[in-house]
Design a protein around this motif. Structure first.
Motif, PDB file in Angstrom:
ATOM      1  N   LYS A  22      30.925 -55.354 -34.288  1.00 27.87           N
ATOM      2  CA  LYS A  22      31.614 -54.192 -33.751  1.00 27.87           C
ATOM      3  C   LYS A  22      31.309 -52.973 -34.615  1.00 27.87           C
ATOM      4  N   TRP A  23      31.107 -51.817 -33.953  1.00 29.91           N
ATOM      5  CA  TRP A  23      30.807 -50.598 -34.690  1.00 29.91           C
ATOM      6  C   TRP A  23      31.279 -49.388 -33.896  1.00 29.91           C
ATOM      7  N   SER A  24      31.286 -48.246 -34.548  1.00 32.58           N
ATOM      8  CA  SER A  24      31.650 -47.013 -33.858  1.00 32.58           C
ATOM      9  C   SER A  24      30.713 -45.901 -34.289  1.00 32.58           C
ATOM     10  N   LYS A  25      30.677 -44.843 -33.481  1.00 36.60           N
ATOM     11  CA  LYS A  25      29.951 -43.652 -33.916  1.00 36.60           C
ATOM     12  C   LYS A  25      30.792 -42.421 -33.632  1.00 36.60           C
ATOM     13  N   THR A  26      30.719 -41.476 -34.552  1.00 36.94           N
ATOM     14  CA  THR A  26      31.449 -40.222 -34.432  1.00 36.94           C
ATOM     15  C   THR A  26      30.455 -39.084 -34.642  1.00 36.94           C
ATOM     16  N   MET A  27      30.391 -38.188 -33.661  1.00 43.72           N
ATOM     17  CA  MET A  27      29.497 -37.041 -33.765  1.00 43.72           C
ATOM     18  C   MET A  27      30.291 -35.853 -34.311  1.00 43.72           C
ATOM     19  N   VAL A  28      29.815 -35.277 -35.408  1.00 42.39           N
ATOM     20  CA  VAL A  28      30.499 -34.143 -36.022  1.00 42.39           C
ATOM     21  C   VAL A  28      29.522 -32.989 -36.226  1.00 42.39           C
ATOM     22  N   GLY A  29      30.001 -31.771 -36.025  1.00 44.32           N
ATOM     23  CA  GLY A  29      29.136 -30.620 -36.194  1.00 44.32           C
ATOM     24  C   GLY A  29      29.903 -29.329 -36.057  1.00 44.32           C
ATOM     25  N   TYR A  30      29.200 -28.211 -36.164  1.00 51.29           N
ATOM     26  CA  TYR A  30      29.828 -26.892 -36.090  1.00 51.29           C
ATOM     27  C   TYR A  30      29.912 -26.363 -34.667  1.00 51.29           C
ATOM     28  N   GLY A  31      29.369 -27.109 -33.701  1.00 49.08           N
ATOM     29  CA  GLY A  31      29.400 -26.690 -32.309  1.00 49.08           C
ATOM     30  C   GLY A  31      28.744 -27.748 -31.455  1.00 49.08           C
ATOM     31  N   GLN A 105      25.714 -18.466 -35.643  1.00 52.87           N
ATOM     32  CA  GLN A 105      24.967 -19.599 -35.101  1.00 52.87           C
ATOM     33  C   GLN A 105      25.147 -20.810 -36.023  1.00 52.87           C
ATOM     34  N   ASP A 106      24.420 -21.860 -35.775  1.00 52.74           N
ATOM     35  CA  ASP A 106      24.573 -23.100 -36.554  1.00 52.74           C
ATOM     36  C   ASP A 106      24.326 -22.837 -38.044  1.00 52.74           C
ATOM     37  N   PRO A 107      25.300 -23.146 -38.920  1.00 51.54           N
ATOM     38  CA  PRO A 107      25.105 -22.909 -40.354  1.00 51.54           C
ATOM     39  C   PRO A 107      24.278 -23.977 -41.065  1.00 51.54           C
ATOM     40  N   VAL A 108      23.902 -25.058 -40.366  1.00 52.11           N
ATOM     41  CA  VAL A 108      23.088 -26.094 -41.007  1.00 52.11           C
ATOM     42  C   VAL A 108      21.640 -25.612 -41.072  1.00 52.11           C
ATOM     43  N   LEU A 109      21.138 -25.405 -42.289  1.00 53.58           N
ATOM     44  CA  LEU A 109      19.793 -24.851 -42.475  1.00 53.58           C
ATOM     45  C   LEU A 109      18.704 -25.902 -42.369  1.00 53.58           C
ATOM     46  N   LYS A 110      18.903 -27.024 -43.067  1.00 51.37           N
ATOM     47  CA  LYS A 110      17.828 -28.018 -43.105  1.00 51.37           C
ATOM     48  C   LYS A 110      18.364 -29.378 -43.505  1.00 51.37           C
ATOM     49  N   VAL A 111      17.576 -30.393 -43.127  1.00 48.82           N
ATOM     50  CA  VAL A 111      17.784 -31.768 -43.561  1.00 48.82           C
ATOM     51  C   VAL A 111      16.556 -32.137 -44.381  1.00 48.82           C
ATOM     52  N   THR A 112      16.749 -32.723 -45.553  1.00 42.18           N
ATOM     53  CA  THR A 112      15.626 -33.021 -46.446  1.00 42.18           C
ATOM     54  C   THR A 112      15.401 -34.523 -46.552  1.00 42.18           C
ATOM     55  N   LEU A 113      14.162 -34.936 -46.283  1.00 43.86           N
ATOM     56  CA  LEU A 113      13.772 -36.337 -46.379  1.00 43.86           C
ATOM     57  C   LEU A 113      12.765 -36.514 -47.504  1.00 43.86           C
ATOM     58  N   GLY A 114      12.870 -37.615 -48.217  1.00 46.68           N
ATOM     59  CA  GLY A 114      11.906 -37.946 -49.261  1.00 46.68           C
ATOM     60  C   GLY A 114      10.660 -38.571 -48.659  1.00 46.68           C
ATOM     61  N   VAL A 115       9.485 -38.198 -49.174  1.00 47.04           N
ATOM     62  CA  VAL A 115       8.219 -38.758 -48.692  1.00 47.04           C
ATOM     63  C   VAL A 115       7.352 -39.147 -49.887  1.00 47.04           C
ATOM     64  N   SER A 116       6.355 -39.983 -49.637  1.00 40.66           N
ATOM     65  CA  SER A 116       5.484 -40.420 -50.730  1.00 40.66           C
ATOM     66  C   SER A 116       4.192 -39.609 -50.814  1.00 40.66           C
ATOM     67  N   ASP A 117       3.766 -39.034 -49.681  1.00 40.37           N
ATOM     68  CA  ASP A 117       2.504 -38.279 -49.634  1.00 40.37           C
ATOM     69  C   ASP A 117       2.734 -37.060 -48.748  1.00 40.37           C
ATOM     70  N   LEU A 118       2.828 -35.875 -49.369  1.00 37.43           N
ATOM     71  CA  LEU A 118       3.194 -34.662 -48.632  1.00 37.43           C
ATOM     72  C   LEU A 118       2.230 -34.376 -47.485  1.00 37.43           C
TER      73      LEU A 118
END
Length: 268
Positions: A22-31, A105-118
């Motif tokens: 059993k699991w749930s999901k909740t969507m949260v955001g500024y709009g 507008q949306d205040p979320v600027l970016k999401v950052t992911l780690g990578v091994s080879d740019l």
């Protein structure tokens, strides 16, 4: 809280990670999800903690209000550059708060992911997935990409070695025209790229059925493309979202059950 949904069994596209219960999901955001970046918080009832890797490096948002809220609540803040504060959500997820007036507008600027080879990552996200390169900084081994000037951006940054995904199993999702999904699948097959979940329909009880395809980039970051037409119906803001979440949390007796059984929830 934009919407909250409960599921009795694991998702066939592993939306809640490789967990069957059993699991749930909740969507949260500024709009609304239609025109804002939104975080999908998944909760597996039987899992007590997750091991975090170095794959997800944080979310950056512009909100003096968030900085003010943190200070009022005594939430730990660390100023990493002038006017930018690092903080940690429960579970260890990092947020970077720019202490400026929150934009309309949306205040979320970016999401950052780690990578091994740019370069390999930039090639994948720009050449194959069609993202525009906004910045590329060889010295600091980072790049900023996106689909539109007014949308949240994706930043990829090298981690100085292999990417460890831990056990929390996050993914990045985009909506696009439904007719694009078979084209994306065909391109990935042609280019011998990894497809984690071939084009499939996913049901949400009492709501719309959406079509998705889930890919993996060179470092195994999961990427979901979902058909926009049905997703717009599914993702409408639910005015009862807060209440549904509160009711689910009140009804969640999993901690009590494990305590009575003198057992600990599993560590994923």
């Amino acid at each position: 809280v934009l919407r909250h949904e409960e599921f009795e069994e694991g998702c066939k596209a592993s939306c809640n990670g490789p967990y069957d219960g059993k699991w749930s999901k909740t969507m949260v955001g500024y709009g609304p999800e239609d025109n804002h970046f939104v975080a999908e918080l998944t909760y597996n009832y039987g899992i007590g903690e997750y091991h975090l890797g170095n794959d997800f490096l944080g979310i950056t948002l512009v909100s003096g209000q968030a900085v003010s809220n943190a200070k009022k609540m005594g939430w730990p803040l660390k100023e990493v550059t002038t006017g930018v504060f690092e903080t940690e959500a429960p579970g260890g997820y990092k947020f970077y708060l720019e202490d400026k007036e929150q934009p309309k507008q949306d205040p979320v600027l970016k999401v950052t992911l780690g990578v091994s080879d740019l370069q390999k990552s930039v090639n994948y996200w720009s050449d194959l997935l069609g993202m525009k390169i906004y910045e590329k900084d060889e010295k600091n081994q980072r790049a900023l990409l996106g689909y539109a000037d007014d949308q949240c951006k994706l930043e990829v940054k090298t981690v100085g070695g292999a990417v460890d995904h831990g056990t929390a199993f996050g993914r990045i999702a985009f909506s696009c025209a439904k007719e694009e999904l078979p084209k994306i699948e065909a391109l990935m097959k042609k280019e011998n790229q990894k497809i984690l979940t071939p084009l499939v329909s996913l049901d949400t009880p009492g709501k719309a059925t959406v079509q998705v395809i889930i890919l993996a980039d060179p470092d195994g970051h999961e990427i979901c493309f979902v058909g926009d037409e049905a997703f717009r119906v599914l993702s409408k803001v639910d005015p009862d979202g807060d209440k549904l979440l509160d009711d689910a949390m009140a009804a969640d007796n999993s901690d009590k059950w494990f305590a009575e059984q003198k057992r600990k929830k599993a560590s994923a």
